[in-house]
Design an enzyme around this catalytic site. Structure first.
Site, short mmCIF file in Angstrom:
data_model
loop_
_atom_site.label_atom_id
_atom_site.label_comp_id
_atom_site.label_asym_id
_atom_site.label_seq_id
_atom_site.Cartn_x
_atom_site.Cartn_y
_atom_site.Cartn_z
N LYS A 1 69.75 39.18 12.57
CA LYS A 1 70.73 40.18 13.00
C LYS A 1 71.99 40.00 12.18
O LYS A 1 72.28 38.89 11.71
CB LYS A 1 71.07 40.01 14.49
CG LYS A 1 71.58 41.27 15.13
CD LYS A 1 70.43 42.21 15.48
CE LYS A 1 70.90 43.47 16.14
NZ LYS A 1 69.77 44.27 16.63
P1 NAD Z 1 74.70 53.74 19.54
O1 NAD Z 1 75.91 53.25 18.85
O2 NAD Z 1 73.98 54.90 18.98
O3 NAD Z 1 75.07 54.11 21.07
C1 NAD Z 1 75.68 53.19 21.92
C2 NAD Z 1 76.06 53.96 23.19
O4 NAD Z 1 76.57 53.05 24.14
C3 NAD Z 1 77.14 55.02 22.96
O5 NAD Z 1 76.91 56.13 23.78
C4 NAD Z 1 78.41 54.28 23.40
O6 NAD Z 1 79.46 55.17 23.81
C5 NAD Z 1 77.85 53.49 24.57
N1 NAD Z 1 78.68 52.35 24.91
C6 NAD Z 1 79.25 51.45 24.08
N2 NAD Z 1 80.00 50.59 24.76
C7 NAD Z 1 79.88 50.95 26.04
C8 NAD Z 1 80.43 50.46 27.23
N3 NAD Z 1 81.25 49.40 27.20
N4 NAD Z 1 80.08 51.08 28.39
C9 NAD Z 1 79.23 52.14 28.42
N5 NAD Z 1 78.70 52.65 27.31
C10 NAD Z 1 79.03 52.07 26.15
O7 NAD Z 1 73.76 52.46 19.70
P2 NAD Z 1 72.18 52.43 19.96
O8 NAD Z 1 71.52 52.30 18.63
O9 NAD Z 1 71.81 53.53 20.89
O10 NAD Z 1 72.03 51.01 20.65
C11 NAD Z 1 72.22 50.84 22.06
C12 NAD Z 1 71.59 49.53 22.48
O11 NAD Z 1 70.21 49.55 22.13
C13 NAD Z 1 72.17 48.27 21.83
O12 NAD Z 1 72.07 47.20 22.74
C14 NAD Z 1 71.22 48.02 20.68
O13 NAD Z 1 71.21 46.67 20.27
C15 NAD Z 1 69.91 48.40 21.34
N6 NAD Z 1 68.84 48.74 20.41
C16 NAD Z 1 68.98 49.74 19.49
C17 NAD Z 1 67.91 50.04 18.66
C18 NAD Z 1 67.96 51.19 17.68
O14 NAD Z 1 66.92 51.45 17.04
N7 NAD Z 1 69.06 51.90 17.55
C19 NAD Z 1 66.73 49.28 18.72
C20 NAD Z 1 66.64 48.27 19.68
C21 NAD Z 1 67.69 48.01 20.52
#
Ligand code: NAD
Length: 435
Positions: free
Chosen positions: A125
């Site tokens: 990461k």
């Molecule tokens: P993203 O940046 O597209 O979206 C994040 C979302 O969470 C946004 O809507 C943001 O406003 C919201 N957010 C951030 N801080 C917040 C808070 N304090 N309270 C409430 N909402 C909050 O990110 P993503 O890619 O959707 O990732 C989200 C989660 O999924 C993370 O934990 C990431 O590690 C995990 N994840 C993502 C992927 C991927 O392929 N994108 C894969 C596996 C895991």
């Protein structure tokens, strides 16, 4: 979602069963689950010691020319947790909350996640402490390129392959790919996944994590004898993962009754129009002002009376403090590490069926693997092929974890860790220790 809960970094100590467990340190949260699974597996003590430590961790200073002529210096990290099963794989996160403990935990989770779905990858990461919403496009590009250049000795299609994570996207991946390619003097598509389609990205990658969440939620509902149609769902985080999962679950007939992002959320027991919410966020950047329901806080969303709760934002949102108040029957962990270890026991007592992060959100890395395979083969698949293969891997992995949970009478999280750790451990045993 409490930013104030994050604590400064601490050193890892070898386990002492009675030691104080810092509920909000993600590395500790990961390790306490690892320890439990290792104990149940009766893991070889030498392999146990190896797997408790990251293989490599790099901290870099990233000087960037800002638009106003000043120079700012940002801090970035790349951690390779384990590469025994293949190249290190894991996203890059741009966020003010990034710290080394978090990056280490996320790198370890990637290791277990790739092993749960049986991909030939290790785990890594990366992260940079920054607030991209305060950076111009030019500043973001210079930051990304210099970060890539500073960690370039770790990167490569056979060594370490980044992907998008919180606040990074296809455009950022294109800059990573181009910077690496310029250094290597040839175009190296397979050095990064989650790229734009035109640069060798895979059909279906953008939706893959949310699609995976939809698939395992469907499997969990089946397990509990509940139909998808009419199931109520609350989704925290409306970015890539949360919005896609919400849209696909809605398409399957579920009713999305609450959504939120960092600006707060909306609740509508009749069902939120997810397509309208996605369009609103596309135009306005976030949900602030979206009129599809009554305003609700992120904390309130977690304790709503719904069938499925899908945390898809940040770590440590389900804690010993709010777990007793949760009413969902199923929690599908779209985010990495949304539940603290202390909350696990409470959720078990309440009989909540948790699909753990290392299984629930593995759809993204699975299609990243497909992208890497396509780049290396130079032959591209249709979206239908990608989705069919993703479906196969997610349902098979759910079934594998469920079977192990039944066999050992443990919850899905412990079973997922047991499956992952036994797969990584087998490879270590076969390879031996190079001296
Ligand atoms: P993203 O940046 O597209 O979206 C994040 C979302 O969470 C946004 O809507 C943001 O406003 C919201 N957010 C951030 N801080 C917040 C808070 N304090 N309270 C409430 N909402 C909050 O990110 P993503 O890619 O959707 O990732 C989200 C989660 O999924 C993370 O934990 C990431 O590690 C995990 N994840 C993502 C992927 C991927 O392929 N994108 C894969 C596996 C895991």
């Amino acid at each position: 979602m409490a930013t104030e809960l994050r604590l400064p970094t601490t050193n890892i100590v070898l386990p002492d069963k009675d030691r104080f467990l810092d509920e909000h340190n993600p590395f500790e949260a990961m390790m306490s689950r690892f320890d439990r699974a290792a104990e149940l597996l009766d893991l070889d003590p030498g392999i146990y010691k190896i797997l408790r430590n990251p293989e490599k961790q790099l901290t870099v200073s990233i000087p960037v020319h800002m638009d106003n002529g000043d120079v700012e210096v940002f801090t970035g990290y790349r951690v390779q947790y384990n590469t025994s099963r293949g190249p290190a794989k894991g996203g890059i996160r741009f966020d003010m909350q990034v710290n080394l403990e978090e990056v280490k935990a996320l790198a370890a989770w990637m290791t277990w996640k790739c092993a749960v779905v049986n991909l030939p990858f290790g785990g890594a990461k990366g992260g940079v402490i920054c607030d991209p919403s305060n950076l111009s496009v030019g500043e973001l590009e210079r930051l990304t390129r210099r970060y890539t250049s500073n960690i370039i000795s770790l990167l490569g299609p056979d060594t370490d392959v980044p992907a998008p994570d919180v606040n990074t996207n296809e455009r950022v991946m294109a800059w990573v790919m181009d910077t690496y390619s310029m250094h290597m003097r040839h175009t190296a598509s397979a050095v990064v996944t989650g790229k734009p389609l035109e640069l060798g990205g895979s059909a279906g990658r953008k939706e893959a994590t949310g699609r995976g969440c939809m698939i395992v939620t469907r499997e969990a509902l089946k397990e509990l004898g509940m139909p998808v149609r009419g199931t109520t769902v609350a989704v925290q985080g409306f970015g890539n993962v949360g919005s896609t999962a919400a849209m696909l679950l809605e398409r399957e007939g579920a009713r999305i009754t609450a959504i939120s992002d960092r600006t707060g959320g909306v609740h509508n027991p009749q069902g939120i129009d997810v397509t309208a919410a996605i369009e609103y966020v596309r135009r306005n950047r976030d949900l602030d002002g979206f009129a599809g329901g009554d305003p609700i806080t992120n904390d309130e969303l977690l304790t709503l009376s719904v069938d499925v709760l899908l945390p898809a934002a940040m770590e440590n949102v389900i804690t010993s403090r709010n777990a007793p108040k949760l009413q969902a029957k199923i929690i599908c962990e779209g985010a990495n590490g949304p539940t603290t270890a202390a909350a696990d026991a409470i959720l078990d007592e309440k009989g909540i069926f948790v699909v753990p992060d290392i299984l629930a959100n593995a759809g993204g890395v699975t299609v990243s693997y497909f992208e890497w395979v396509q780049n290396r083969g130079g032959y591209y698949w249709t979206e239908e092929t990608v989705n069919t293969r993703l479906e196969e891997i997610m349902t098979r992995s759910f079934t594998d974890v469920r079977a192990l949970a039944r066999q050992h009478k443990v919850n899905m999280r412990t079973a997922a860790y047991m499956l992952a750790i036994s797969r990584v451990s087998t490879v270590h045993k076969l390879r031996g220790i190079y001296a």
